[in-house]
Write an enzyme that holds these catalytic residues in place. Sequence first.
Site: not given
Lengths: 527, 527
Positions: B259, B296
């Site tokens: 990620e 994120c």
Amino acid sequence: MDLQPILVNGTWRQAKSPVGSFSPIDPSTAKSLEVSYPISSIAEVEEALEAGQAAANALFKTPPEAIAAFLEYFADSIESHVDDLVEIAHLETALPKEPRLKSTELPRTTNQLRQAARAARDRSWCRATIDTKANIRSKYGPLGGPVVVFGPNNFPFAFNSAAGGDFATAIAAGNPVIAKANPGHPGTTKIFAELAFECITRAGLPEAAVQLIYHLRPEDGLKLVGHPLVGATSFTGSRPAGLRLKEAAEKAGKLIYLEMSSVNPIFILSGALKERADSIASDLFTSCALGTGQFCTKPGLVVLARDEHSEEFLQTVRKLFEQPPSGFLLGQSVLDGIESALKTMKNAGAQIVTGGEKLEGPGLRFANTLLRVSGDIFLQNPAALQQEAFGTVTIVVFAKDFDQMTKVAAALEGNLTGSIYSHSADRDENLYGQLEPILRRKVGRLLNDKMPTGVAVSPAMVHGGPFPASGHPGFTAVGIPASLLRFAALHCFDNVRPNRLPAELQDKNPTGHMCRLIDGEWTQRDI
Amino acid sequence: MDLQPILVNGTWRQAKSPVGSFSPIDPSTAKSLEVSYPISSIAEVEEALEAGQAAANALFKTPPEAIAAFLEYFADSIESHVDDLVEIAHLETALPKEPRLKSTELPRTTNQLRQAARAARDRSWCRATIDTKANIRSKYGPLGGPVVVFGPNNFPFAFNSAAGGDFATAIAAGNPVIAKANPGHPGTTKIFAELAFECITRAGLPEAAVQLIYHLRPEDGLKLVGHPLVGATSFTGSRPAGLRLKEAAEKAGKLIYLEMSSVNPIFILSGALKERADSIASDLFTSCALGTGQFCTKPGLVVLARDEHSEEFLQTVRKLFEQPPSGFLLGQSVLDGIESALKTMKNAGAQIVTGGEKLEGPGLRFANTLLRVSGDIFLQNPAALQQEAFGTVTIVVFAKDFDQMTKVAAALEGNLTGSIYSHSADRDENLYGQLEPILRRKVGRLLNDKMPTGVAVSPAMVHGGPFPASGHPGFTAVGIPASLLRFAALHCFDNVRPNRLPAELQDKNPTGHMCRLIDGEWTQRDI
């Protein structure tokens, strides 16, 4: 000589500025066929990619029913053209018309297409998952770009880039396909693409849902798999080519599924060897010789412990291997590959028991080849001694004892399959219990008392395995619906208004029987 | 100063020949804490890998019940040590104790562990698939090697390499974990590993099922992820580091889940802007400022069409952004990253509306920063203008019309999320219908009328997306049981004798309620 047309953006047309041309050979004569196909330029590839991108957008809104109808029309159409297909595939591959091409591989191909159609229509493959409380809903959906399929040389129908398993599942998951024909059977692939293209129009799919190019320069292949417009690539073929494509795709952040190489080890435990050496030898030879040894799941490595039966087993196998090869190799590169693998194995200490030489013409033929090596020598250089040789070639490893058999297992690379033969009662149970956990993690499919060459098209089949057999051990190339997941992205809808949700995620079950995971329970009910 | 001990092969001990040491900082003072941790050598990494391999073998035979018990003991133990954990995490990250650490992130962490335990015990995640006629049976199983978890800096609990979502799901799927602490919070990670290790012994798991190292030289990190003994790596962190690890792992044929970066675009359609600009502005600021912008899923890019409301919207947002930042940045590298991203965006033509400067101490602080750019300029250099800046930083793109908004969407890289705000009735329906298919394929999670920073731990959640948001859009890092599948290989059993099958594939359903796909039907029944 005119070049054969390609299919790009809904039109059969001459290649624009091809960078070369090629003619396939007839393996039974090793002579070129009198027909030429273009090697496409990168500009043409980009045109196909742009059309494929537009087709991906259109397919995103196409009902699953239309996709299923296409796959079924295509299966029907293939059955109406069996003779043409068998004729040209036989010419290009020298594989027997009967039973191989007509009665085995062709029905397998149409069966795959129809299974893919059922999966598309059923929709359960997309694993709709709904959290009603949080109002979050997700499912697998198409990748958003065309899937490029590189088909292998050895299954002109069932793994064909324009009709085989990858084609069927990429389409069933809602993606357009750019078929890159295997240069061994471009004519077969062209007929498939023609039939598919007719069915596309009939089913109302976007015209560029299926496109066909025949060949590319290697450097253009690398550009293709890493191109920003590609959704994913699936490749079945040689390991060197697969590794180059893998690196190019992954460097660009693109998905690639690979099936690259496998020696499919067979472990024969002592009780089984004592009990039924002859029948195992016969199974082994039959499996090795299927398709003239050109199966991804051909058993290429046999491991047993030296005992009073092992040498006799080898001699029984030798006698079977001494008969002439049953068919032809698919191309010069296959023959070269065998010679190269044998050289590597011999240099590492393997001995030829029988075979080892190419045979005089006509056609591409290689003697059935059996090798032997000790467990000690195998363990000194396991990489060299687990070479895939595409042909009727097998090496028998004589371990000094069972413990060394487990060490050989531990030294294996990832494989598609691994088999353990054991005594029919429980005499080998203890050995099995020690060997199985080591072999389990090295293979996708673990077999008992069975050779690996039958790859049933079953939902439970796994045709994949740890690297380098494949690129990701969590996926399979055979087995619908699981094989669709290679060509799917997870799509989550968070607080999305009901009328904007895809049908599969709306409160009402769109088919009345699709399986969905609703609030933790697999169910067919509406919400 | 003594170095803190590492946990390798079942022992807390001093690092052997560390290649260096480091001390974390307190972001609220920007000063080093008086405690030092070793940077491990590659020899130590290899020792951990070998122990991890042995633990993988042992876990393969460990009943799911023991794995579930471990995860539950661990959750309980964390709850018994809340104060210690909150104290040290606050010291190392400067994140607020309340509600953030104690009442939000810690319960999320124990919830994830317990959900993972339920998934392990339930076993349905492994998708047992049985073809009774062909006697082929398959399921997902462990990878056969340890999973290396690189945790991010921004969630010291919920994404911690020794307690967070990746840890919980890797273990639940039957894999040992080698935790590579984030160097921002090694002390927090050490406490988790201590608690986990105690629970391992209690649950009867192999001692090396959890190991901990704190830091590695970059070149040793690359060796680790590509090492033959690794099962898979999961990495959450910066894009440059992620891309280097990706290349090293994939070149070696190893799995890596990443990620890496996301700007989480927010599209505001004209009807919504007219209807509720103020409330959207407020939502935007709240979402951007959560965790001082270090999520994120922070919305880092807002796209709207210039109209009579757009400038006013920007001014409303500006006023919100003009307040001082709510907290500290997690480290100097975060501050450097913001400065670098702003420089890139300004060079590409973005203008600072407010902020843009770091603030005087104490501690690491950066002014809330709002930028603006025209759609024309964005489209001239979309790569530079979709920089992730980890902090309260957002850029508003003023498209000249709706058509240009769709072009901006088409120019986006892959993202974790994308939101569309539209009129509460159907005034924007036509625009939505045009924009959604373009945005859909760019993101893992598509939201309506909602900011993306709440990542619910729900089975339907997708925390993933197309590259470069993640490395594979078919997987998710949040959402149990789906997130277990990252750490699983397909294991097929072909003609395997009944007593040798794993319990999940035997005729009798091992739990009485596990879901299995038997002959095409999802069912809880026995065979």
